[in-house]
Design a protein around this motif. Structure first.
Motif, mmCIF file in Angstrom:
data_model
loop_
_atom_site.group_PDB
_atom_site.id
_atom_site.type_symbol
_atom_site.label_atom_id
_atom_site.label_comp_id
_atom_site.label_asym_id
_atom_site.label_seq_id
_atom_site.Cartn_x
_atom_site.Cartn_y
_atom_site.Cartn_z
ATOM 1 N N LEU A 153 33.811 66.792 -1.811
ATOM 2 C CA LEU A 153 34.225 66.205 -3.094
ATOM 3 C C LEU A 153 35.631 65.569 -2.729
ATOM 4 C CD1 LEU A 153 33.130 68.838 -5.453
ATOM 5 C CD2 LEU A 153 31.867 66.705 -5.040
ATOM 6 N N PRO A 154 35.596 64.415 -3.244
ATOM 7 C CA PRO A 154 37.090 63.501 -3.057
ATOM 8 C C PRO A 154 38.116 64.394 -4.125
ATOM 9 C CG PRO A 154 35.822 62.202 -4.616
ATOM 10 C CD PRO A 154 34.775 63.457 -4.067
ATOM 11 N N LEU A 155 39.361 64.320 -3.388
ATOM 12 C CA LEU A 155 40.219 65.101 -3.985
ATOM 13 C C LEU A 155 41.469 64.178 -4.460
ATOM 14 C CD1 LEU A 155 40.792 68.656 -2.115
ATOM 15 C CD2 LEU A 155 39.650 67.939 -4.322
ATOM 16 N N THR A 156 41.443 62.839 -3.994
ATOM 17 C CA THR A 156 42.515 61.977 -4.337
ATOM 18 C C THR A 156 41.598 60.642 -4.510
ATOM 19 O OG1 THR A 156 42.485 61.438 -1.659
ATOM 20 C CG2 THR A 156 44.337 62.974 -2.765
ATOM 21 N N GLY A 157 42.454 59.454 -4.539
ATOM 22 C CA GLY A 157 41.954 58.269 -4.950
ATOM 23 C C GLY A 157 41.410 57.694 -6.469
ATOM 24 N N TYR A 158 41.928 58.716 -7.271
ATOM 25 C CA TYR A 158 41.524 58.324 -8.711
ATOM 26 C C TYR A 158 42.380 57.331 -9.390
ATOM 27 C CZ TYR A 158 39.691 63.275 -7.558
ATOM 28 O OH TYR A 158 39.207 64.373 -6.906
ATOM 29 N N ASP A 159 41.900 56.909 -10.260
ATOM 30 C CA ASP A 159 42.773 55.756 -11.159
ATOM 31 C C ASP A 159 43.746 56.527 -11.931
ATOM 32 O OD1 ASP A 159 41.631 56.365 -13.977
ATOM 33 O OD2 ASP A 159 39.790 55.978 -12.981
ATOM 34 N N GLY A 160 44.760 55.849 -12.407
ATOM 35 C CA GLY A 160 45.880 56.280 -13.191
ATOM 36 C C GLY A 160 45.596 57.030 -14.338
ATOM 37 N N GLY A 161 44.384 56.529 -15.210
ATOM 38 C CA GLY A 161 43.897 57.375 -16.244
ATOM 39 C C GLY A 161 43.770 58.574 -16.080
ATOM 40 N N THR A 162 42.793 58.896 -15.020
ATOM 41 C CA THR A 162 42.238 60.154 -14.358
ATOM 42 C C THR A 162 43.569 60.996 -14.118
ATOM 43 O OG1 THR A 162 40.220 59.110 -13.480
ATOM 44 C CG2 THR A 162 40.894 61.335 -12.783
ATOM 45 N N TRP A 163 44.360 60.663 -13.269
ATOM 46 C CA TRP A 163 45.495 61.305 -13.156
ATOM 47 C C TRP A 163 46.260 61.819 -14.205
ATOM 48 C CZ3 TRP A 163 45.490 64.059 -8.814
ATOM 49 C CH2 TRP A 163 45.178 63.644 -7.620
ATOM 50 N N LEU A 164 46.378 60.879 -15.450
ATOM 51 C CA LEU A 164 47.189 61.336 -16.716
ATOM 52 C C LEU A 164 46.484 62.185 -17.211
ATOM 53 C CD1 LEU A 164 48.156 57.946 -18.077
ATOM 54 C CD2 LEU A 164 49.703 59.664 -16.920
ATOM 55 N N ALA A 165 44.952 62.303 -17.294
ATOM 56 C CA ALA A 165 44.117 63.463 -17.897
ATOM 57 C C ALA A 165 44.572 64.584 -17.226
ATOM 58 C CB ALA A 165 42.723 62.889 -17.660
ATOM 59 N N ILE A 166 44.429 64.784 -15.749
ATOM 60 C CA ILE A 166 44.755 65.998 -14.942
ATOM 61 C C ILE A 166 46.006 66.312 -15.355
ATOM 62 C CG2 ILE A 166 44.850 66.841 -12.674
ATOM 63 C CD1 ILE A 166 42.902 64.961 -11.797
ATOM 64 N N LEU A 167 47.083 65.663 -15.548
ATOM 65 C CA LEU A 167 48.415 66.074 -15.722
ATOM 66 C C LEU A 167 48.335 66.833 -17.445
ATOM 67 C CD1 LEU A 167 50.733 63.531 -14.208
ATOM 68 C CD2 LEU A 167 50.266 65.876 -13.321
ATOM 69 N N GLY A 168 47.367 66.179 -18.146
ATOM 70 C CA GLY A 168 47.466 66.614 -19.651
ATOM 71 C C GLY A 168 46.573 67.790 -19.495
ATOM 72 N N LEU A 169 45.884 68.368 -18.593
ATOM 73 C CA LEU A 169 45.187 69.334 -18.530
ATOM 74 C C LEU A 169 46.112 70.563 -18.022
ATOM 75 C CD1 LEU A 169 41.673 68.401 -17.144
ATOM 76 C CD2 LEU A 169 41.985 69.757 -19.109
ATOM 77 N N VAL A 170 46.923 70.066 -17.058
ATOM 78 C CA VAL A 170 47.783 71.190 -16.548
ATOM 79 C C VAL A 170 48.818 71.567 -17.552
ATOM 80 C CG1 VAL A 170 49.612 71.401 -14.910
ATOM 81 C CG2 VAL A 170 47.597 70.323 -14.387
ATOM 82 N N ALA A 171 49.524 70.594 -18.183
ATOM 83 C CA ALA A 171 50.502 70.792 -19.104
ATOM 84 C C ALA A 171 50.081 71.500 -20.383
ATOM 85 C CB ALA A 171 51.310 69.551 -19.457
ATOM 86 N N GLY A 172 48.681 70.846 -20.833
ATOM 87 C CA GLY A 172 48.249 71.443 -22.293
ATOM 88 C C GLY A 172 47.426 72.742 -21.953
ATOM 89 N N ALA A 173 46.069 72.384 -21.699
ATOM 90 C CA ALA A 173 45.179 73.574 -21.553
ATOM 91 C C ALA A 173 45.557 74.672 -20.614
ATOM 92 C CB ALA A 173 43.749 73.118 -21.086
ATOM 93 N N GLN A 174 46.101 74.571 -19.583
ATOM 94 C CA GLN A 174 46.311 75.308 -18.464
ATOM 95 C C GLN A 174 47.624 76.243 -18.984
ATOM 96 O OE1 GLN A 174 44.007 75.714 -16.480
ATOM 97 N NE2 GLN A 174 44.871 77.317 -15.096
ATOM 98 N N LEU A 175 48.881 75.346 -18.844
ATOM 99 C CA LEU A 175 50.054 76.169 -18.950
ATOM 100 C C LEU A 175 50.354 76.642 -20.462
ATOM 101 C CD1 LEU A 175 52.311 73.871 -16.640
ATOM 102 C CD2 LEU A 175 51.414 76.014 -16.216
#
Length: 313
Positions: free
Chosen positions: A212-234
């Motif tokens: 599975l690819p771990l990089t190469g995503y668009d900017g919106g996807t990276w923002l969604a991942i950062l949102g998951l880290v800051a919100g749902a996770q932390l």
């Protein structure tokens, strides 16, 4: 796992932490559905980036606590942290995949069967939950299903997503149960650092093995991942883990049901996934079930102060 000892009374700070956690985890499903990346890769980054934030602080401030996990009686808590991380990896692998196969509402509602599994785990540990708690669990789960329409359709893809969501609820219960054992003597940062670290490492192995690819995503996807880290996770998982020192795993799993209407409303507003007409009655039923669990468990604990009932609230 042995039944836990009686907890101190609930304080305002813990109540605020739980409320914040519910709001934060409500964003999880919609962000996962929006992100254009494999579910397992999202789960890997969600945990790995959380460890990158928590790790330096916990290693600097909690070095003695980390050492204690490797020697003597502390090894038991260490194993609870590791097993919790394994269960969390299984939860993310199943539930986050479900969100990308079925609707956010259905995946969240079926994952909300967690309190049922949590109650069965508590029973297996020798805890006799009051009848009011079981009644509240049943009402809350029924309300979640009614509010979001967790029905199995003829689509093979949707059926697979529904089954994965149920499995995700089961693994979430195991994760919370092990966390309850570990948090009896560990700080939140030490426990979450080990748990998220184990989870991230396992998901990395799976992602690499599956290509599975771990990089190469668009900017919106990276923002969604950062949102998951800051919100749902932390702010979500970590605040629930913090609350486990005063609130039982069973009660936490029922409070997490409040994520169901939150996720459905966000998915409606952001992704255009319109809730069913029965959403409002279902939400009311869900809130009644949560109230029954919390209030009924508290009253039972006041009547009988033994550890079997004080674990419920």
């Amino acid at each position: 796992m042995q039944p836990s000892s009686p907890r101190p009374p609930l304080d305002p700070l813990t109540g605020a932490a739980v409320a914040l956690a519910v709001v934060a985890v409500s964003s999880s499903g919609p962000l996962i559905a929006f992100a254009a990346a494999p579910a397992l890769a999202i789960a890997f980054w969600r945990n790995t980036l959380a460890v990158a934030v928590l790790g330096p602080f916990s290693l600097l401030r909690r070095r003695a606590e980390f050492r204690r996990l490797t020697v003597g009686a502390g090894r038991r808590e260490g194993w609870y942290c590791v097993l919790s991380g394994v269960a969390l990896a299984a939860h993310f692998a199943t539930w986050m995949s479900a969100v990308q196969l079925t609707s956010v509402a259905a995946a969240t509602a079926l994952g909300a069967t967690q309190p049922v599994w949590q109650g069965l785990i508590a029973r297996g540990q020798g805890r006799r939950l009051p009848a009011t708690v079981w009644a509240g669990i049943a009402v809350a789960v029924a309300g979640a299903a009614l509010a979001t329409g967790a029905d199995v359709t003829v689509s093979g893809r949707t059926v697979a997503g529904d089954l994965l969501a149920v499995a995700g609820g089961m693994f979430a219960a195991v994760y919370t149960a092990f966390g309850e054992r570990a948090r009896g003597s560990l700080s939140t940062t030490t426990y979450t650092t080990v748990c998220y670290g184990v989870c991230g490492a396992l998901l990395l192995v799976v992602c690499l093995a599956a290509g599975l690819p771990l990089t190469g995503y668009d900017g919106g996807t990276w923002l969604a991942i950062l949102g998951l880290v800051a919100g749902a996770q932390l702010l979500g998982h970590s605040m629930f883990n913090y609350a486990l020192h005063r609130v039982s795993a069973t009660t936490i799993s029922v409070l997490i049901l409040l994520e169901v209407p939150g996720a459905a409303l966000i998915a409606w507003w952001w992704l255009g996934q319109v809730p069913r007409p029965l959403a409002l009655p279902g939400l009311a039923l869900l809130l009644v079930g949560v109230a029954v669990v919390v209030i009924g468990g508290t009253r039972a604990a006041r009547v009988r102060r033994g550890p079997l009932l004080t674990d419920v609230c």
